[in-house]
Motif scaffolding. Sequence first.
Motif, PDB file in Angstrom:
ATOM      1  N   TYR A 229       1.017  -1.323   0.145  1.00  0.00           N
ATOM      2  CA  TYR A 229       0.012  -0.038   0.050  1.00  0.00           C
ATOM      3  C   TYR A 229       0.813   1.052  -0.139  1.00  0.00           C
ATOM      4  N   ASN A 230       0.386   2.245  -0.303  1.00  0.00           N
ATOM      5  CA  ASN A 230       1.082   3.703  -0.149  1.00  0.00           C
ATOM      6  C   ASN A 230       0.123   4.509   0.401  1.00  0.00           C
ATOM      7  N   LEU A 231       0.628   5.355   1.172  1.00  0.00           N
ATOM      8  CA  LEU A 231      -0.239   6.486   2.038  1.00  0.00           C
ATOM      9  C   LEU A 231       0.647   7.695   2.081  1.00  0.00           C
TER      10      LEU A 231
ATOM     11  N   TYR B 257      -6.345   5.007  -1.082  1.00  0.00           N
ATOM     12  CA  TYR B 257      -5.392   4.344  -0.571  1.00  0.00           C
ATOM     13  C   TYR B 257      -5.557   2.946   0.166  1.00  0.00           C
TER      14      TYR B 257
ATOM     15  N   SER C 156       5.546   9.946   0.691  1.00  0.00           N
ATOM     16  CA  SER C 156       4.576   9.123   1.462  1.00  0.00           C
ATOM     17  C   SER C 156       5.185   7.874   1.794  1.00  0.00           C
TER      18      SER C 156
END
Length: 189
Positions: free
Chosen positions: A120-122, A139, A162
């Motif tokens: 995942y990428n936040l 997200y 991020s």
Amino acid sequence: MSEDMVKDGYEDIMNIDISSVAIEMMRRKYEYIPQLKYMQMDVRDMSFFQDESFDSVIDKGTLDSLMCGTDAPISASRMLGEVSRLLKPGGIYTLITYGDPSVRVPHLSRPLYNWNIVLYNLPRPDFKRPGGCSSTKSYLEPIPITEKGLLPADFVLEDPDSHFIYVCKKMDDTELRNIPSYPLTAEIL
């Protein structure tokens, strides 16, 4: 983060750090929260704990620190081996890092860890898209990684600062048949 987890209902949280000063400071700060336990320990040797004794391990910065030190690949391998050893089958190792897949997946995907990795990428909480443009991107949706453990060519990293979140589930022997591995190359080391 640990104190927030207690508020969310977690009942037995072990916090470790190599710094005895940090451990003692946190122990005193949260002495009124019995669900939080603190131990000074090196993540490369957690032999104090029995095999398969944890449901989950959360890492925000430890692997990153080891990757900046001397003998980084060896230190990372020792730490990740210990995390794998400690996790019960079905257990989750969550890595929160700035390290993109090209530099983290080769370490995380070693077959001996028995992990299925979801990425995942936040963005930062205060991140604003340029020009006020909106995106339909969620997200909460995992990011697929290529066969070589890289981000897809069409993936756009909206916030360069991020965090990448790697959710590594420890599989049992029946789940291991179709998991790819990615070689460690000189560029990564």
